[in-house]
Design a protein around this motif. Structure first.
Motif, PDB file in Angstrom:
ATOM      1  N   VAL A 184       0.852  -1.184   0.000  1.00  0.00           N
ATOM      2  CA  VAL A 184       0.000   0.000   0.000  1.00  0.00           C
ATOM      3  C   VAL A 184       0.890   1.237   0.000  1.00  0.00           C
ATOM      4  CG1 VAL A 184      -1.937  -1.083   1.196  1.00  0.00           C
ATOM      5  CG2 VAL A 184      -0.157   0.075   2.522  1.00  0.00           C
ATOM      6  N   THR A 185       0.310   2.344  -0.443  1.00  0.00           N
ATOM      7  CA  THR A 185       1.007   3.635  -0.422  1.00  0.00           C
ATOM      8  C   THR A 185       0.146   4.633   0.348  1.00  0.00           C
ATOM      9  OG1 THR A 185       0.002   4.311  -2.529  1.00  0.00           O
ATOM     10  CG2 THR A 185       2.143   3.184  -2.615  1.00  0.00           C
ATOM     11  N   ILE A 186       0.745   5.756   0.679  1.00  0.00           N
ATOM     12  CA  ILE A 186       0.008   6.781   1.407  1.00  0.00           C
ATOM     13  C   ILE A 186       0.153   8.127   0.704  1.00  0.00           C
ATOM     14  CG2 ILE A 186       0.214   5.660   3.653  1.00  0.00           C
ATOM     15  CD1 ILE A 186       2.482   7.620   4.321  1.00  0.00           C
ATOM     16  N   SER A 187      -0.865   8.961   0.884  1.00  0.00           N
ATOM     17  CA  SER A 187      -0.812  10.364   0.483  1.00  0.00           C
ATOM     18  C   SER A 187      -0.791  11.199   1.755  1.00  0.00           C
ATOM     19  CB  SER A 187      -2.023  10.735  -0.371  1.00  0.00           C
ATOM     20  OG  SER A 187      -2.061   9.949  -1.547  1.00  0.00           O
ATOM     21  N   VAL A 188      -0.049  12.310   1.710  1.00  0.00           N
ATOM     22  CA  VAL A 188       0.157  13.111   2.918  1.00  0.00           C
ATOM     23  C   VAL A 188      -0.056  14.588   2.614  1.00  0.00           C
ATOM     24  CG1 VAL A 188       1.727  13.647   4.823  1.00  0.00           C
ATOM     25  CG2 VAL A 188       1.918  11.436   3.643  1.00  0.00           C
ATOM     26  N   GLY A 189      -0.793  15.253   3.488  1.00  0.00           N
ATOM     27  CA  GLY A 189      -0.901  16.703   3.462  1.00  0.00           C
ATOM     28  C   GLY A 189      -0.154  17.274   4.655  1.00  0.00           C
ATOM     29  N   SER A 190       0.745  18.231   4.407  1.00  0.00           N
ATOM     30  CA  SER A 190       1.600  18.784   5.457  1.00  0.00           C
ATOM     31  C   SER A 190       1.307  20.266   5.630  1.00  0.00           C
ATOM     32  CB  SER A 190       3.079  18.587   5.103  1.00  0.00           C
ATOM     33  OG  SER A 190       3.920  19.255   6.012  1.00  0.00           O
ATOM     34  N   ALA A 191       1.032  20.690   6.878  1.00  0.00           N
ATOM     35  CA  ALA A 191       0.732  22.100   7.155  1.00  0.00           C
ATOM     36  C   ALA A 191       1.453  22.541   8.418  1.00  0.00           C
ATOM     37  CB  ALA A 191      -0.774  22.306   7.317  1.00  0.00           C
ATOM     38  N   THR A 192       2.274  23.585   8.297  1.00  0.00           N
ATOM     39  CA  THR A 192       2.933  24.188   9.453  1.00  0.00           C
ATOM     40  C   THR A 192       2.037  25.293  10.004  1.00  0.00           C
ATOM     41  OG1 THR A 192       5.121  23.686   8.572  1.00  0.00           O
ATOM     42  CG2 THR A 192       4.997  25.408  10.258  1.00  0.00           C
ATOM     43  N   LEU A 193       1.928  25.351  11.311  1.00  0.00           N
ATOM     44  CA  LEU A 193       1.038  26.309  11.971  1.00  0.00           C
ATOM     45  C   LEU A 193       1.354  27.740  11.557  1.00  0.00           C
ATOM     46  CD1 LEU A 193      -1.175  26.794  14.161  1.00  0.00           C
ATOM     47  CD2 LEU A 193       0.705  27.007  15.811  1.00  0.00           C
ATOM     48  N   ARG A 228      -6.565  22.893   6.831  1.00  0.00           N
ATOM     49  CA  ARG A 228      -5.577  23.202   5.804  1.00  0.00           C
ATOM     50  C   ARG A 228      -4.740  21.965   5.469  1.00  0.00           C
ATOM     51  NH1 ARG A 228      -0.712  25.919   6.112  1.00  0.00           N
ATOM     52  NH2 ARG A 228      -0.986  26.251   8.360  1.00  0.00           N
ATOM     53  N   ALA A 229      -4.317  21.232   6.492  1.00  0.00           N
ATOM     54  CA  ALA A 229      -3.573  19.990   6.242  1.00  0.00           C
ATOM     55  C   ALA A 229      -4.440  18.989   5.480  1.00  0.00           C
ATOM     56  CB  ALA A 229      -3.108  19.398   7.568  1.00  0.00           C
ATOM     57  N   ASP A 230      -5.720  18.947   5.817  1.00  0.00           N
ATOM     58  CA  ASP A 230      -6.632  18.032   5.128  1.00  0.00           C
ATOM     59  C   ASP A 230      -6.818  18.445   3.673  1.00  0.00           C
ATOM     60  OD1 ASP A 230      -8.140  15.665   5.699  1.00  0.00           O
ATOM     61  OD2 ASP A 230      -9.965  16.825   5.379  1.00  0.00           O
ATOM     62  N   ASP A 231      -6.861  19.746   3.411  1.00  0.00           N
ATOM     63  CA  ASP A 231      -6.967  20.225   2.024  1.00  0.00           C
ATOM     64  C   ASP A 231      -5.743  19.810   1.216  1.00  0.00           C
ATOM     65  OD1 ASP A 231      -9.401  21.391   2.530  1.00  0.00           O
ATOM     66  OD2 ASP A 231      -8.590  23.411   2.858  1.00  0.00           O
ATOM     67  N   TYR A 232      -4.562  19.916   1.818  1.00  0.00           N
ATOM     68  CA  TYR A 232      -3.352  19.500   1.115  1.00  0.00           C
ATOM     69  C   TYR A 232      -3.360  18.000   0.840  1.00  0.00           C
ATOM     70  CZ  TYR A 232      -1.657  24.121   2.507  1.00  0.00           C
ATOM     71  OH  TYR A 232      -1.511  25.472   2.695  1.00  0.00           O
ATOM     72  N   LEU A 233      -3.952  17.236   1.746  1.00  0.00           N
ATOM     73  CA  LEU A 233      -4.083  15.795   1.508  1.00  0.00           C
ATOM     74  C   LEU A 233      -4.926  15.533   0.259  1.00  0.00           C
ATOM     75  CD1 LEU A 233      -3.975  12.757   2.251  1.00  0.00           C
ATOM     76  CD2 LEU A 233      -5.942  13.172   3.744  1.00  0.00           C
ATOM     77  N   TYR A 234      -6.026  16.261   0.125  1.00  0.00           N
ATOM     78  CA  TYR A 234      -6.866  16.062  -1.061  1.00  0.00           C
ATOM     79  C   TYR A 234      -6.160  16.519  -2.337  1.00  0.00           C
ATOM     80  CZ  TYR A 234     -10.829  14.478   1.617  1.00  0.00           C
ATOM     81  OH  TYR A 234     -11.658  13.736   2.425  1.00  0.00           O
ATOM     82  N   HIS A 235      -5.304  17.532  -2.230  1.00  0.00           N
ATOM     83  CA  HIS A 235      -4.472  17.895  -3.384  1.00  0.00           C
ATOM     84  C   HIS A 235      -3.562  16.723  -3.751  1.00  0.00           C
ATOM     85  CE1 HIS A 235      -5.632  21.988  -4.013  1.00  0.00           C
ATOM     86  NE2 HIS A 235      -5.310  22.373  -2.786  1.00  0.00           N
ATOM     87  N   ALA A 236      -2.960  16.090  -2.748  1.00  0.00           N
ATOM     88  CA  ALA A 236      -2.070  14.953  -3.012  1.00  0.00           C
ATOM     89  C   ALA A 236      -2.816  13.835  -3.722  1.00  0.00           C
ATOM     90  CB  ALA A 236      -1.472  14.445  -1.699  1.00  0.00           C
ATOM     91  N   LYS A 237      -4.050  13.583  -3.315  1.00  0.00           N
ATOM     92  CA  LYS A 237      -4.844  12.550  -3.980  1.00  0.00           C
ATOM     93  C   LYS A 237      -5.199  12.978  -5.403  1.00  0.00           C
ATOM     94  CE  LYS A 237      -6.879  10.261  -0.001  1.00  0.00           C
ATOM     95  NZ  LYS A 237      -6.424   8.932  -0.436  1.00  0.00           N
ATOM     96  N   GLY A 238      -5.514  14.274  -5.544  1.00  0.00           N
ATOM     97  CA  GLY A 238      -5.860  14.767  -6.873  1.00  0.00           C
ATOM     98  C   GLY A 238      -4.681  14.789  -7.825  1.00  0.00           C
ATOM     99  N   PHE A 239      -3.467  14.925  -7.298  1.00  0.00           N
ATOM    100  CA  PHE A 239      -2.265  14.951  -8.133  1.00  0.00           C
ATOM    101  C   PHE A 239      -1.752  13.559  -8.475  1.00  0.00           C
ATOM    102  CE2 PHE A 239      -1.128  19.262  -6.034  1.00  0.00           C
ATOM    103  CZ  PHE A 239      -2.079  19.895  -6.836  1.00  0.00           C
ATOM    104  N   GLY A 240      -2.457  12.510  -8.026  1.00  0.00           N
ATOM    105  CA  GLY A 240      -2.061  11.153  -8.405  1.00  0.00           C
ATOM    106  C   GLY A 240      -1.737  10.218  -7.257  1.00  0.00           C
ATOM    107  N   ARG A 241      -1.858  10.658  -6.021  1.00  0.00           N
ATOM    108  CA  ARG A 241      -1.606   9.847  -4.825  1.00  0.00           C
ATOM    109  C   ARG A 241      -0.127   9.472  -4.676  1.00  0.00           C
ATOM    110  NH1 ARG A 241      -6.879   8.353  -6.278  1.00  0.00           N
ATOM    111  NH2 ARG A 241      -8.359   8.443  -4.514  1.00  0.00           N
ATOM    112  N   ASP A 242       0.168   8.786  -3.564  1.00  0.00           N
ATOM    113  CA  ASP A 242       1.532   8.353  -3.229  1.00  0.00           C
ATOM    114  C   ASP A 242       2.504   9.525  -3.269  1.00  0.00           C
ATOM    115  OD1 ASP A 242       3.600   6.695  -2.513  1.00  0.00           O
ATOM    116  OD2 ASP A 242       3.976   5.968  -4.547  1.00  0.00           O
TER     117      ASP A 242
END
Length: 369
Positions: free
Chosen positions: A319-328, A340-354
């Protein structure tokens, strides 16, 4: 394991306190002021028992205090009246402030021991009768270690006084029964405390993976924001999601899916520092809170986790993971930060995952920061 991400002097000063906070939130349950999420369990339990003991003692002991004074037993009357006043103060403090007064272990409890010793000396067996509820009350009102000390003090004072005040056979019976009640009370308190700790851990722990669950999430993020603002040291969130996990469950079954979740959780815990915290938010979604870690360093950690999960699951079901990273950010609330971190996660999924997406990578790719 990832051990160091920043080298500023402020970073080193914060690391120790961050580690202590993380270890505490992992289930050690100190007092209420140190943990709005977990310590409240112990605090509320002791506050409620203190209030009950205070009210019961207040109404039971007050008539006896007046009777001692009327009968001319002024020493017993004054000491017992002092105890009544302390019990009333305890009841008022707990009822209005939900605060257990410091007078409970350091003034009230010694006053009770003094009253018992005086009562046994002046009244013999009649005075000794009050020692039994006092022993039980100590274990209800006080922290365990304080209860042990006060009960030891009570036995050490009351039993010798009994031998000087009543016949030896009767004094021996008083000593034996007081010791027995004290031992039984101590054992009961130990069982109660162990059960409280277990229930507290169950309330904040995901049963499958052993990670923290959402119960601690808000309190932990609020504490992290306050600490970051005080110390001016960065803190970051990683929101992690397993790619195409529904397909894994549908193809190989939920038992295999559960084993993968456990393996991923072990990988996340194993690759992060002890001062970091890992949560299972639900389903196949996880979150890591990285103390002392800014944007670039947080992305590096996220990439390390992404590679580690991919490598450790190759031998079983890959399995692979997608990650959204947000600094306070400055003046950001905990839910804005998490969103915001969750939004970046969805970007990662939209950009192709992993892959890992942060504010910088989302801007480069044309996404909304």
């Amino acid at each position: 394991m990832i051990e160091s991400r920043n080298s500023s002097p402020q970073t080193k000063r914060l690391l120790s306190s961050a580690q202590q906070a993380a270890r505490f939130l992992r289930g050690r349950f100190p007092h209420l002021e140190n943990s709005p999420a977990v310590g409240r369990i112990e605090h509320n339990y002791r506050a409620q028992t203190n209030l009950g003991v205070a009210l019961a003692g207040l109404f039971i002991l007050a008539p006896f205090s007046l009777n001692h004074i009327v009968q001319g037993r002024y020493v017993l009357g004054c000491v017992s009246l002092w105890i009544v006043m302390l019990l009333a103060y305890n009841a008022w403090s707990i009822r209005h402030k939900m605060v257990i007064p410091w007078t409970t272990p350091f003034v009230l409890s010694p006053a009770i021991v003094l009253f018992l010793a005086t009562s046994v000396k002046l009244q013999g067996v009649v005075g000794a009768f009050w020692s039994y509820p006092a022993i039980i009350a100590f274990y209800f009102m006080l922290k365990e270690r304080h209860a042990h000390v006060l009960n030891g003090l009570l036995l050490a004072i009351v039993i010798p006084v009994a031998f000087f005040s009543v016949p030896t056979p009767l004094a021996m019976r008083i000593a034996a029964t007081l010791s027995t009640v004290s031992i039984f009370s101590a054992l009961s308190l130990r069982v109660i405390n162990v059960q409280q700790e277990n229930l507290g851990k169950m309330a904040v722990t995901d049963p499958m993976t052993g990670l923290h669950n959402r119960a601690l999430l808000e309190a932990t993020l609020v504490q992290s924001i306050e600490r970051a603002h005080r110390s001016q040291v960065p803190v970051s969130l990683l929101v992690i999601d397993l790619d195409h996990f529904k397909v894994v469950n549908d193809t190989f079954g939920h038992a295999t899916g559960d084993r993968i979740l456990i393996k991923v959780a072990e990988t996340l815990k194993g690759r992060l520092r002890r001062s970091d915290m890992v949560f299972r938010l639900g389903g196949e979604e996880f979150m890591a809170l990285l103390y002392n870690t800014g944007g670039t360093a947080a992305c590096a950690v996220a990439e390390e986790l992404r590679r580690s999960v991919s490598e450790t699951t190759k031998a079983t079901q890959h399995v692979t993971i997608s990650v959204g990273s947000a600094t306070l950010r400055h003046n950001e609330t905990w839910n804005q930060w998490l969103k915001r971190a969750d939004d970046y996660l969805y970007h990662a999924k939209g950009f192709g995952r992993d892959q890992v997406v942060s504010e910088e990578s989302a801007l480069v790719a044309g996404g909304k920061p």
